[in-house]
Design an enzyme around this catalytic site. Structure first.
Site, PDB file in Angstrom:
ATOM      1  N   ASP A  72     -64.913 -34.136  97.882  1.00 25.48           N
ATOM      2  CA  ASP A  72     -65.943 -34.291  98.909  1.00 25.48           C
ATOM      3  C   ASP A  72     -66.428 -35.726  98.892  1.00 25.48           C
ATOM      4  O   ASP A  72     -66.349 -36.409  97.861  1.00 25.48           O
ATOM      5  CB  ASP A  72     -67.122 -33.363  98.654  1.00 25.48           C
ATOM      6  CG  ASP A  72     -68.111 -33.987  97.671  1.00 25.48           C
ATOM      7  OD1 ASP A  72     -69.098 -34.590  98.136  1.00 25.48           O
ATOM      8  OD2 ASP A  72     -67.891 -33.909  96.458  1.00 25.48           O
ATOM      9  N   CYS A 112     -58.869 -39.547 119.223  1.00 23.75           N
ATOM     10  CA  CYS A 112     -57.578 -40.190 119.508  1.00 23.75           C
ATOM     11  C   CYS A 112     -56.918 -39.624 120.761  1.00 23.75           C
ATOM     12  O   CYS A 112     -56.183 -40.325 121.457  1.00 23.75           O
ATOM     13  CB  CYS A 112     -56.646 -40.054 118.303  1.00 23.75           C
ATOM     14  SG  CYS A 112     -57.123 -41.139 116.931  1.00 23.75           S
ATOM     15  N   GLN A 118     -68.875 -33.472  82.201  1.00 26.32           N
ATOM     16  CA  GLN A 118     -69.289 -34.873  82.120  1.00 26.32           C
ATOM     17  C   GLN A 118     -68.607 -35.526  80.906  1.00 26.32           C
ATOM     18  O   GLN A 118     -67.646 -34.993  80.383  1.00 26.32           O
ATOM     19  CB  GLN A 118     -70.814 -34.970  82.037  1.00 26.32           C
ATOM     20  CG  GLN A 118     -71.536 -34.612  83.346  1.00 26.32           C
ATOM     21  CD  GLN A 118     -71.422 -35.679  84.422  1.00 26.32           C
ATOM     22  OE1 GLN A 118     -70.876 -36.766  84.214  1.00 26.32           O
ATOM     23  NE2 GLN A 118     -71.939 -35.378  85.610  1.00 26.32           N
ATOM     24  N   ASP A 143     -74.435 -28.748  96.463  1.00 31.55           N
ATOM     25  CA  ASP A 143     -74.474 -29.454  95.184  1.00 31.55           C
ATOM     26  C   ASP A 143     -75.871 -29.282  94.582  1.00 31.55           C
ATOM     27  O   ASP A 143     -76.808 -28.871  95.262  1.00 31.55           O
ATOM     28  CB  ASP A 143     -74.046 -30.917  95.300  1.00 31.55           C
ATOM     29  CG  ASP A 143     -74.971 -31.769  96.133  1.00 31.55           C
ATOM     30  OD1 ASP A 143     -76.089 -31.313  96.406  1.00 31.55           O
ATOM     31  OD2 ASP A 143     -74.578 -32.879  96.516  1.00 31.55           O
ATOM     32  N   CYS A 149     -52.292 -39.278 115.894  1.00 30.26           N
ATOM     33  CA  CYS A 149     -53.413 -38.483 115.378  1.00 30.26           C
ATOM     34  C   CYS A 149     -53.820 -37.460 116.439  1.00 30.26           C
ATOM     35  O   CYS A 149     -53.907 -37.785 117.627  1.00 30.26           O
ATOM     36  CB  CYS A 149     -54.600 -39.379 115.028  1.00 30.26           C
ATOM     37  SG  CYS A 149     -56.061 -38.454 114.473  1.00 30.26           S
ATOM     38  N   CYS A 189     -56.722 -35.812 116.591  1.00 28.73           N
ATOM     39  CA  CYS A 189     -58.173 -35.575 116.674  1.00 28.73           C
ATOM     40  C   CYS A 189     -58.675 -35.795 118.099  1.00 28.73           C
ATOM     41  O   CYS A 189     -58.019 -36.436 118.922  1.00 28.73           O
ATOM     42  CB  CYS A 189     -58.928 -36.469 115.683  1.00 28.73           C
ATOM     43  SG  CYS A 189     -59.248 -38.146 116.285  1.00 28.73           S
ATOM     44  N   HIS A 213     -62.814 -38.675 113.896  1.00 29.17           N
ATOM     45  CA  HIS A 213     -61.496 -39.195 113.524  1.00 29.17           C
ATOM     46  C   HIS A 213     -61.348 -39.328 112.007  1.00 29.17           C
ATOM     47  O   HIS A 213     -60.321 -38.927 111.442  1.00 29.17           O
ATOM     48  CB  HIS A 213     -61.246 -40.559 114.170  1.00 29.17           C
ATOM     49  CG  HIS A 213     -60.040 -41.253 113.611  1.00 29.17           C
ATOM     50  ND1 HIS A 213     -58.743 -40.896 113.954  1.00 29.17           N
ATOM     51  CD2 HIS A 213     -59.921 -42.247 112.675  1.00 29.17           C
ATOM     52  CE1 HIS A 213     -57.894 -41.645 113.267  1.00 29.17           C
ATOM     53  NE2 HIS A 213     -58.590 -42.464 112.483  1.00 29.17           N
TER      54      HIS A 213
END
Length: 374
Positions: free
Chosen positions: A269, A312, A192, A94, A307, A309, A338
């Site tokens: 994001d 988990c 904008q 950015d 889940c 991940c 997670h």
């Protein structure tokens, strides 16, 4: 090596949602997509390998922070951000505008046509950032996607202030585009206009005339109400070309992602998944949960059933709660992994719903479950 290429694959019949493919120097990725934020060339507490395991594609880094530390020349000597941070996926930088404008003390005095005067958050030294310098830094960082330098006005501001701000951002976009010279890096323009529909339209149309490689909708999620935010997104998307990718900056709340996808957004994001993790919170289909709560002391189930991940698959709420209360950094790491995977799974499910033209049904079912109380 070259610029990114977006291909629109399908439009959902009941909404503005799109299914697409984003071809990058590091592979082709499906959109809609959530991108985790690695501000200082690292996603806090999460390794590149863990990001890959969580099905991440593009990762963000921040121009302002890397300019100050370690400096863009150091990153360039390392061969660019990819070898520097050992990430072999696409990276977006950015422009630093959001950080810079949060540090400006006097908007009337410190924002001028040439650029912005502000104080370093590290040592208080005086700094001056221009559109050209922002692009030159990003050229050296060698990210796959660079962002135009824009003004990020606070909310709310007067119509007159916003009009002048939009016009200046357009002039800055043209100046940045002129000096952009990295052939392997795409450059995105930023729309904008705040809550003013005609200024959003004007910003869109004028930015599109400059023919950027993709477009971002800025100035949302800065304190406005949800209805105002969703209208800003609609007004921002309306005049963008269909053959270019659309990126909504700084949005990571699950419901906002769904609403953004419905309105035609491709990329999102946010620092939210890692930030709430550091405060002991996890995303679940039943809403956010706070692991410090006593009810989880003897809860030997995973953060979320089903889940896939790492957290988990291997650990329980009780154990992660213990880590958080004991101030062990592994607890924040597990919650970060997670939460990132929760949002990448969400976008995977949204893509399936678009394929089947069932996005509104998906939203309805998600909201019913998500608004359940802890």
């Amino acid at each position: 090596m070259g610029k990114i290429k977006y291909t629109l694959e399908k439009k959902e019949k009941n909404t503005k949602a799109r299914l697409g493919k984003l071809k990058t120097n590091y592979g082709t990725f499906d959109t809609p997509m959530f991108m985790p934020v690695g501000t200082k060339a690292t996603v806090k507490g999460v390794s590149p390998e863990e990001l890959k395991e969580a099905h991440c594609g593009i990762v963000l880094a921040n121009t302002y922070h890397l300019w100050l530390r370690p400096g863009e020349d150091v990153v360039a000597k390392a061969g660019g951000l990819h070898p520097f941070m050992n990430y072999d996926g696409p990276i977006l930088t950015d422009c630093g505008g959001f950080q810079v404008f949060s540090l400006v003390k006097n908007k009337e005095k410190d924002i001028e046509e040439e650029g912005v005067h502000f104080k370093s958050h590290l040592d208080g030294s005086s700094l001056f950032l221009t559109p050209e310098l922002s692009i030159e830094i990003q050229n050296k960082l060698d990210s796959d996607i660079a962002m135009s330098f824009d003004e990020c006005p606070p909310y709310p501001v007067s119509y007159d202030y916003m009009k002048k701000s939009v016009e200046r951002t357009l002039r800055w976009a043209a100046r940045g585009k002129k000096v952009h010279n990295n052939p392997n890096q795409s450059l995105f323009g930023i729309v904008q206009g705040g809550e003013f529909q005609d200024l959003r339209e004007y910003s869109c149309k004028e930015t599109v005339k400059m023919d950027f490689d993709g477009y971002s909708i800025g100035g949302t999620s800065v304190g406005e109400s949800k209805p105002v935010m969703y209208k800003m997104i609609e007004d921002g998307v309306r005049y963008l070309p269909e053959d270019k990718v659309r990126y909504l900056m700084g949005v990571g709340d699950p419901i906002d992602i769904i609403e953004g996808v419905i309105r035609g957004i491709d990329l999102f994001d946010c620092v939210l998944p890692t930030r709430i993790a550091r405060h002991g919170q996890a995303f679940t289909r039943q809403g956010k949960i706070t692991l410090k709560n006593a009810k989880y002391k003897e809860d030997f189930t995973p953060l979320e059933e089903g889940c896939d991940c790492y957290a988990c698959k291997h650990y329980t709420k009780a154990y992660i709660r213990h880590l958080i209360l004991a101030d062990e950094m592994f607890g924040g790491r597990l919650l970060s992994i997670h939460n990132i995977r929760f949002l990448t799974r969400l976008t995977e499910e949204l893509r399936e719903a678009i394929k089947e033209d069932k996005l509104l049904e998906y939203r309805e079912n998600f909201l019913k479950e998500y608004h359940g109380k802890e």
